[in-house]
Design an enzyme around this catalytic site. Structure first.
Site, PDB file in Angstrom:
ATOM      1  N   LYS A  19     -28.671   3.003  82.102  1.00 45.26           N
ATOM      2  CA  LYS A  19     -27.794   3.181  80.942  1.00 45.26           C
ATOM      3  C   LYS A  19     -28.095   2.129  79.887  1.00 45.26           C
ATOM      4  O   LYS A  19     -28.154   2.429  78.685  1.00 45.26           O
ATOM      5  CB  LYS A  19     -26.330   3.085  81.361  1.00 45.26           C
ATOM      6  CG  LYS A  19     -25.361   3.270  80.186  1.00 45.26           C
ATOM      7  CD  LYS A  19     -23.921   3.027  80.561  1.00 45.26           C
ATOM      8  CE  LYS A  19     -23.613   1.551  80.632  1.00 45.26           C
ATOM      9  NZ  LYS A  19     -22.163   1.273  80.753  1.00 45.26           N
ATOM     10  N   ARG A  24     -29.813   1.201  74.401  1.00 45.44           N
ATOM     11  CA  ARG A  24     -30.529   0.317  73.483  1.00 45.44           C
ATOM     12  C   ARG A  24     -31.706   1.044  72.838  1.00 45.44           C
ATOM     13  O   ARG A  24     -31.920   0.944  71.620  1.00 45.44           O
ATOM     14  CB  ARG A  24     -31.019  -0.932  74.232  1.00 45.44           C
ATOM     15  CG  ARG A  24     -29.916  -1.954  74.514  1.00 45.44           C
ATOM     16  CD  ARG A  24     -30.389  -3.005  75.513  1.00 45.44           C
ATOM     17  NE  ARG A  24     -29.421  -4.091  75.681  1.00 45.44           N
ATOM     18  CZ  ARG A  24     -28.336  -4.036  76.417  1.00 45.44           C
ATOM     19  NH1 ARG A  24     -28.033  -2.906  77.064  1.00 45.44           N
ATOM     20  NH2 ARG A  24     -27.521  -5.063  76.513  1.00 45.44           N
ATOM     21  N   SER A 164     -18.756 -11.425  76.320  1.00 46.21           N
ATOM     22  CA  SER A 164     -19.696 -10.340  76.591  1.00 46.21           C
ATOM     23  C   SER A 164     -21.001 -10.591  75.851  1.00 46.21           C
ATOM     24  O   SER A 164     -20.984 -10.976  74.676  1.00 46.21           O
ATOM     25  CB  SER A 164     -19.113  -8.989  76.157  1.00 46.21           C
ATOM     26  OG  SER A 164     -20.080  -7.962  76.269  1.00 46.21           O
ATOM     27  N   SER A 165     -22.125 -10.349  76.520  1.00 41.06           N
ATOM     28  CA  SER A 165     -23.423 -10.448  75.858  1.00 41.06           C
ATOM     29  C   SER A 165     -23.653  -9.280  74.902  1.00 41.06           C
ATOM     30  O   SER A 165     -24.562  -9.328  74.068  1.00 41.06           O
ATOM     31  CB  SER A 165     -24.538 -10.483  76.900  1.00 41.06           C
ATOM     32  OG  SER A 165     -24.610  -9.244  77.604  1.00 41.06           O
ATOM     33  N   GLN A 166     -22.835  -8.234  75.005  1.00 46.96           N
ATOM     34  CA  GLN A 166     -23.046  -7.057  74.155  1.00 46.96           C
ATOM     35  C   GLN A 166     -22.812  -7.366  72.679  1.00 46.96           C
ATOM     36  O   GLN A 166     -23.449  -6.761  71.815  1.00 46.96           O
ATOM     37  CB  GLN A 166     -22.140  -5.911  74.607  1.00 46.96           C
ATOM     38  CG  GLN A 166     -22.552  -5.314  75.943  1.00 46.96           C
ATOM     39  CD  GLN A 166     -21.613  -4.215  76.406  1.00 46.96           C
ATOM     40  OE1 GLN A 166     -20.579  -3.947  75.775  1.00 46.96           O
ATOM     41  NE2 GLN A 166     -21.949  -3.574  77.506  1.00 46.96           N
ATOM     42  N   ASP A 307     -22.400  -6.896  87.021  1.00 49.13           N
ATOM     43  CA  ASP A 307     -22.130  -5.488  87.303  1.00 49.13           C
ATOM     44  C   ASP A 307     -22.342  -5.151  88.777  1.00 49.13           C
ATOM     45  O   ASP A 307     -21.903  -4.096  89.234  1.00 49.13           O
ATOM     46  CB  ASP A 307     -23.021  -4.583  86.436  1.00 49.13           C
ATOM     47  CG  ASP A 307     -22.431  -4.361  85.045  1.00 49.13           C
ATOM     48  OD1 ASP A 307     -21.274  -4.762  84.820  1.00 49.13           O
ATOM     49  OD2 ASP A 307     -23.135  -3.802  84.193  1.00 49.13           O
ATOM     50  N   LYS A 334     -13.911  -5.851  81.642  1.00 53.51           N
ATOM     51  CA  LYS A 334     -14.743  -4.647  81.674  1.00 53.51           C
ATOM     52  C   LYS A 334     -13.844  -3.402  81.682  1.00 53.51           C
ATOM     53  O   LYS A 334     -12.733  -3.422  81.175  1.00 53.51           O
ATOM     54  CB  LYS A 334     -15.641  -4.689  82.912  1.00 53.51           C
ATOM     55  CG  LYS A 334     -16.634  -5.853  82.911  1.00 53.51           C
ATOM     56  CD  LYS A 334     -17.837  -5.558  82.057  1.00 53.51           C
ATOM     57  CE  LYS A 334     -18.931  -6.587  82.239  1.00 53.51           C
ATOM     58  NZ  LYS A 334     -20.168  -6.221  81.517  1.00 53.51           N
ATOM     59  N   ARG A 379     -17.796   1.852  88.792  1.00 53.28           N
ATOM     60  CA  ARG A 379     -18.375   0.902  89.743  1.00 53.28           C
ATOM     61  C   ARG A 379     -17.455   0.644  90.932  1.00 53.28           C
ATOM     62  O   ARG A 379     -17.926   0.356  92.033  1.00 53.28           O
ATOM     63  CB  ARG A 379     -18.747  -0.399  89.025  1.00 53.28           C
ATOM     64  CG  ARG A 379     -19.738  -0.162  87.893  1.00 53.28           C
ATOM     65  CD  ARG A 379     -20.688  -1.311  87.667  1.00 53.28           C
ATOM     66  NE  ARG A 379     -21.591  -0.989  86.571  1.00 53.28           N
ATOM     67  CZ  ARG A 379     -22.661  -0.219  86.673  1.00 53.28           C
ATOM     68  NH1 ARG A 379     -22.972   0.314  87.849  1.00 53.28           N
ATOM     69  NH2 ARG A 379     -23.430   0.021  85.631  1.00 53.28           N
TER      70      ARG A 379
END
Length: 429
Positions: A19, A24, A164-166, A307, A334, A379
């Protein structure tokens, strides 16, 4: 007379595309000029939402008949126009697409589900404002997020990477579309491997981006060029099948996921080695073989591969000593508060668990029958399905939530491990 031991049963797991790579690559192809082809993309709720959002922003995406390839005709610039962009449950859509929209011209509103609206976007909105964008959020810094876009010039930017790295990835990917270089300094960055993935894909699509010092990045305003890409199997999803090998004493191989993977979560197999599993890392494939014993008695920092922490925590009751996972405080933000959700489900099944702000400790013990609360979190459903391969006394309250990243999860786990019950058709993805 010495009797030779039978080799463990061996399976090849069919894991869908990543994903993280799919979304990306979709964005970068949409920002490029000309046409790119993504082969073996993940086809799931999150990626279809992301793909549809890009078409609302003006890109064209065509799918092959079998869905095995997507052909993206990019914009060659930021989007132009106006529209309401539905992000559903997809955090990547809510965090990657507003910076892309801000590089264009128009009025764009990003909306999402109740679950996604509970997740913060304030740090992203604040960063875009400091670059000169006109951005508004709902009270509390959540979706809906509105971008009144008129292009961005670039400049210097400090980003808090602890949540978050997002946020950082979204800003970096927008960088080549700015009017001047973008210099970003990230403080307290979590999930660093995902940023490395972002950088590698940006370069694949022609961007010039450099890390001048740890956590300090320069992106030049070069735009993007079209490029083709084959998507690797999803390493986070593979963790459930590798863990299944460890707890059942069989051998599972995932082709296309080797030591050269762009995904940090492939390092989950290093953690499984600490539990006693045997791991074979090839250039293009990884194999995990269970030994029949799951060792505990250790602590591990899984902040960079958070994750997969639920995969380990869910099988930890089967170990011979407690296992502590730390460095995962950001997992509370999350799809659910993942630390608390895992802890409550384990306690409901009779397992002793202790938690802290950024850790969880799981003690060994047998489980009692329990209904696992999935919290619409794919998850949680997948991790506890692995534990149930050994216990056989757990049920999921929402088996269909796996559609977020792997609609065929239950069928594939059942194919390899027939003891995994197939949910009724109406409850499947």
């Amino acid at each position: 007379m010495i009797t030779a031991m039978a080799p463990p049963r061996a399976f090849d797991a069919r894991i869908p595309g990543s994903k993280s790579l799919t979304n990306r690559a979709l964005l970068l192809a949409a920002a490029a000029g000309a046409t790119s082809v993504l082969t073996a993309p993940l086809v799931s709720e999150d990626t279809l939402v992301f793909r549809d959002a890009l078409t609302r922003l003006g890109a064209r995406v065509e799918s092959s008949e079998d869905g095995g390839a997507w052909r993206i005709t990019g914009l060659g610039r930021g989007p132009v126009g106006a529209g309401r962009i539905w992000c559903a449950d997809a955090g990547t859509a809510a965090r990657f697409l507003p910076p892309l929209a801000a590089t264009g011209h128009g009025d764009f509103v990003f909306e999402g589900s109740t679950q996604l609206t509970a997740r913060p976007v304030a740090p992203l909105a604040d960063a875009l404002r400091r670059l000169g964008a006109e951005v508004a959020t709902a009270p509390g810094g959540t979706l809906p997020l509105r971008v009144a876009a008129r292009g961005l010039d670039g400049g210097r930017l400090d980003v808090d990477g602890r949540l978050s790295s997002q946020f950082l990835s979204g800003l970096l990917m927008a960088g080549p579309l700015l009017g001047s270089p973008l210099l970003v300094r990230a403080r307290g960055l979590v999930s660093r491997p995902y940023v490395d993935m972002t950088l590698a894909l940006m370069r694949h699509f022609g961007a010039e981006v450099a890390e001048d010092a740890p956590g300090e990045f320069t992106v030049r305003p070069t735009g993007y060029r079209a490029a083709d890409l084959r998507i690797e199997p999803d390493a986070s999803t593979a963790s459930y099948f590798f863990a299944a090998a460890a707890v059942t004493g069989c051998s599972v191989t995932v082709d296309g996921l080797g030591r050269e993977s762009l995904q940090g979560d492939v390092r989950f197999v290093d953690v499984l080695e600490r539990t006693g599993a045997r791991v074979l890392r090839g250039r293009r494939a990884t194999t995990v073989t269970g030994t029949g014993v799951l060792r505990g008695g250790f602590a591990v920092d899984m902040g960079e591969i958070s994750d997969t922490f639920m995969t380990l925590a869910a099988i930890a009751p089967l170990a011979d000593a407690p296992i502590t996972v730390r460095g995962i405080g950001h997992a509370r933000l999350k799809e659910s508060d993942r630390i608390e959700a895992v802890a409550r489900n384990l306690r409901a099944s009779g397992v002793r668990v202790e938690t802290g702000p950024d850790r969880i400790t799981v003690h060994p013990g047998s489980t009692s029958p329990a209904r696992i609360a999935c919290h619409r979190d794919h998850r949680i459903a997948m991790a506890f399905s692995v534990l149930n391969l050994r216990t056989g006394n757990l049920t999921l309250d929402d088996p269909g939530c796996v559609a977020k990243t792997f609609p065929g999860f239950h069928e594939e786990l059942h194919r390899l491990f027939p003891q995994h019950p197939l949910p009724p058709p109406t409850a499947r993805a």
